[in-house]
Enzyme design. Sequence first.
Site, PDB file in Angstrom:
ATOM      1  N   GLY A 166      50.337  16.544   6.043  1.00  0.00           N
ATOM      2  CA  GLY A 166      49.626  15.304   6.331  1.00  0.00           C
ATOM      3  C   GLY A 166      49.125  15.181   7.763  1.00  0.00           C
ATOM      4  O   GLY A 166      48.508  14.187   8.126  1.00  0.00           O
ATOM      5  N   LYS A 238      54.177  12.645   0.826  1.00  0.00           N
ATOM      6  CA  LYS A 238      54.720  12.294  -0.483  1.00  0.00           C
ATOM      7  C   LYS A 238      55.990  11.456  -0.342  1.00  0.00           C
ATOM      8  O   LYS A 238      56.837  11.728   0.515  1.00  0.00           O
ATOM      9  CB  LYS A 238      55.047  13.573  -1.266  1.00  0.00           C
ATOM     10  CG  LYS A 238      53.856  14.497  -1.470  1.00  0.00           C
ATOM     11  CD  LYS A 238      54.308  15.853  -2.008  1.00  0.00           C
ATOM     12  CE  LYS A 238      53.172  16.847  -2.039  1.00  0.00           C
ATOM     13  NZ  LYS A 238      53.630  18.207  -2.413  1.00  0.00           N
ATOM     14  N   ARG A 293      56.223  28.581  -0.345  1.00  0.00           N
ATOM     15  CA  ARG A 293      57.654  28.353  -0.124  1.00  0.00           C
ATOM     16  C   ARG A 293      58.204  27.484  -1.246  1.00  0.00           C
ATOM     17  O   ARG A 293      57.463  27.019  -2.102  1.00  0.00           O
ATOM     18  CB  ARG A 293      57.864  27.635   1.215  1.00  0.00           C
ATOM     19  CG  ARG A 293      57.040  26.354   1.316  1.00  0.00           C
ATOM     20  CD  ARG A 293      57.390  25.510   2.514  1.00  0.00           C
ATOM     21  NE  ARG A 293      56.414  24.474   2.775  1.00  0.00           N
ATOM     22  CZ  ARG A 293      56.320  23.317   2.147  1.00  0.00           C
ATOM     23  NH1 ARG A 293      57.150  23.051   1.140  1.00  0.00           N
ATOM     24  NH2 ARG A 293      55.408  22.423   2.457  1.00  0.00           N
TER      25      ARG A 293
END
Length: 477
Positions: A166, A238, A293
């Site tokens: 972000g 999130k 990842r």
Amino acid sequence: MFKRVLVANRGEIAIRVIRTLRDMGIESVAVYSDIDRDSLHVSLADYAMRLDGQNSIDTYLNIPKLIACIKESKSDAVHPGYGFLAENAQFAEAIARDTKAKFIGPAPAAIRAMGDKIGARKLMKQRGIATVPGCDYALENLEELEKVVRTIGFPIILKAAGGGGGRGMRIVHKSEDLKESFESCRREAGAAFGNPAVFCERYLQNPRHIEFQILCDREGRGVHLFERECSVQRRHQKLFEEAPSVFLNEKQRAHYGDVAVKVAQTVDYEGTGTIEFIGEDPDQLFFMEMNTRIQVEHTVTEMITGLDIVAEQIKVAAGMPLDFRQEDVKLSGWSMEARINAEDPAKGFMPQGGRISRLHLPTGPHVRVDSHLYAGYEIPLHYDSMLLKLITHGQTRDEAAARMRRSLQELMIEGVPTTTSFHEALLRHKDFLKGHFGTAFLDREKEYFEQRLHSHLGAMPADLSALVAGLVNSSKT
């Protein structure tokens, strides 16, 4: 199979990895900063090694110190978790060059290919995979940006080529704001990622953010583990995830799952990863990026598939082929995850430090808590503010939501403000419960959340709070 694995991380993800290592009969080595000496991951690991210092730069991001720990501990593999150096190609290269250990993750070339957002966009377009309209090169000056805008129109979003989480983003709605947004985005990108390159895309104003979990082995075989819904966000971060998503039907799910595997195979990917899509129409989702990842929200995928994704990641890194095919992966029920952070949602989600004076974690059927908390733990402000992940499962979305509401009511964390009240408000919003939301949901419903967060609606009932407090106190005697 590996005998000893160093976990190059901290907090709940370090514990998550350590637990799977113990299940697999593999020894674990924890690393810790001076401020983390009393952290739970240190005591749960088989061995622990100090990283001299307190801040991230001197400890968990210090490649020479970590390499020294790998050598001294005689670890034969390294799990990076998420964050810190998990997507750092230099770290993976240093492990291969300077130690005998295996990096549990993709090859450095794959990390670089997908870590460069511009390069990844170019690669996807070459493979015929749709990307959001925009530019596929670093913008050198304002004139280049204005030329792109004339083609795709407003609003646009500026993004850092080497960014993530972000950061390094600017949304621009009018030409008067282009210059300042472009310059500030480049400054932030350079400061945060060491790379000032930025590009732009058309800004989708209320899309769905859908991501697919994939697994690939060394032989090039790949599977997807269905999608996760990640559209409940604040400033591109999130807050709440679920799997699967009400946005997709079975046909769309199968199609984008196949696309996700194809994306990974374009860079000869090995291990676990996530392909992120964005779009306003379920028949036209655009490739956004790949995370090379394990993800914070991998838990909901584990709940609906019954797989231990960390275990699969370790087995693939050890050279073992996937022992199941796509048709063997079955979707069972619904799962939701609430990220509980040490933040005050009534004060703009401001991060908070402090000491956990009382703690009660919810239990019961189909409830999971991933956390590093314990009563008396001092929360540092040096690192991410996430305290725990609360995960529930049900045969239906409504059942998973009901269990989440119950679990949030049972959760008690005293000593610091948390985002629990936000999640309680979310789980009562009629549009969220109907599946009618996108990434702009929180902005659109700002008044709804402000009213409930300031009134603390949905807090734990007084009688239940008193009961839990009594149980906690009695356990100390």
